[in-house]
Design a protein around this motif. Structure first.
Motif: not given
Ligand SMILES: [Zn+2]
Length: 346
Positions: A36-61
């Motif tokens: 699932c998608i987490c509210g905290s995933d939105l921090w990088f999605y919105r550009g408010q937390s740094p995450l390198p382009e190309g990063s693999r994502i998702g921490h709830e499974f």
């Protein structure tokens, strides 16, 4: 295999990546059945937390074990497992005292060459200790799967907020935040015996979910208005426990204003732009403050029996389902707050 990747602000793409293979004897390969998608995933999605382009994502499974390394003893092929949102070894001093979020060998999914959760398969280290096996999972239905999935993060996090704010039988609680974590904090507070639960929510649909999970009073206001309504309802005392589940300065102001003298604030919203804690005010009011990311690995076994019995059911936080191929749509919906939480089926 296919996996979701971050390709810059607002840009989530499915990419073909190598199938995971066991590289060390302590590892396992898990085929993801639910993420699932987490509210905290939105921090990088919105550009408010740094995450390198190309990063693999998702921490709830959650998923099914497909292969295990030669040293793995606690997992076998075919086991159904719930993955906490952080990898931990389960045996270091921090893990031993239950603070698995702070494992000294811990790391996030999708880092150090390991896979992340929003994909088809995951190679995981510390396989003996980093996930929780659900026995007889083949007998569980789709509804129960949706009730189990929040244990990976948001339900454990809501429970952590309640524990950090010392919620116990008879507590009067205010939950600030009507996202998935806030709604789970309502359910967790009810489970711990809270007698009255205020939910600060200005969204009717989310407030309705909060009531279903145990909120007794909806505070449909913000800022000073929200504080005044909570104070008015408690003989101007305030609440025993304020659960800050957003991470913004506005949410902190309500928590500070609503907590009673001698009360406690539990905070689990990742702080973004929050003003410094007013230490002098805390001294004057004897208020306790405690919070962090939750040690989900430690909490899942505590909460699991109540989820399996149906007593603790927050499955309704999932308001939409998308396929892995359509995950970008799920991010967009959550960014626009048209959905509370989006489930992803590979
Ligand atoms: Zn550890």
């Amino acid at each position: 295999m296919k996996a979701a990747t971050f390709q810059g602000k607002g840009n989530i793409q499915i990419r073909e990546v190598p199938d995971p293979v066991i590289q060390n004897p302590d590892e396992a390969i898990v085929r993801v059945t639910y993420s699932c998608i987490c509210g905290s995933d939105l921090w990088f999605y919105r550009g408010q937390s740094p995450l390198p382009e190309g990063s693999r994502i998702g921490h709830e499974f959650m998923g099914v074990v497909e292969k295990v390394g030669s040293d793995v003893k606690n997992l076998k092929v075919g086991d159904f497992v719930i993955a906490p949102f952080v990898i931990s070894d389960g045996v270091c001093p921090e893990c031993t005292v239950g603070e698995t979020r702070f494992c000294r060998h811990g790391m996030f999914w999708g880092t150090n060459g390991y896979d992340a959760g929003q994909g088809e398969k995951v190679r995981m280290p510390f396989a003996d200790h980093t996930v929780v096996v659900v026995p007889d999972a083949d007998k569980l239905d789709e509804h129960m799967m949706r009730a189990l999935l929040p244990l990976t993060d948001v339900l454990s996090t809501g429970h952590h907020a309640a524990l950090d704010a010392h919620v116990t039988a008879g507590s009067v609680v205010a939950v600030i935040g009507d996202g998935a974590v806030g709604l789970c904090a309502v359910a967790a507070s009810k489970r711990l015996g809270a007698s009255r639960i205020f939910l600060v929510s200005t969204h009717e649909d989310r407030a309705a979910l909060g009531k279903k999970f145990g909120a007794t009073d909806i505070i449909a206001a913000r800022g000073e208005d929200a504080i005044k309504q909570i104070k008015d309802a408690t003989e101007d005392l305030g609440v025993d426990a304020a659960l800050e589940c957003v991470g913004t300065d506005g949410a902190w102001q309500i928590a500070n204003g609503a907590v009673r003298i001698g009360g406690n604030i539990g905070f689990v919203g990742v702080p973004h732009g929050v003003a410094d804690i007013p230490v002098a005010k805390l001294f004057n009011n004897n208020v306790g403050i405690k919070g962090s990311g939750a040690s989900a690995l430690h909490y899942i076994p505590q909460l699991l029996p109540d989820v399996l019995s149906g007593k603790l059911d927050v499955s309704d936080i999932f308001t939409k389902e998308v396929s892995l191929d359509n995950i970008a749509e799920g991010y967009k919906n959550m960014d626009e707050r048209t959905e509370v939480k989006v489930i992803v089926r590979p």
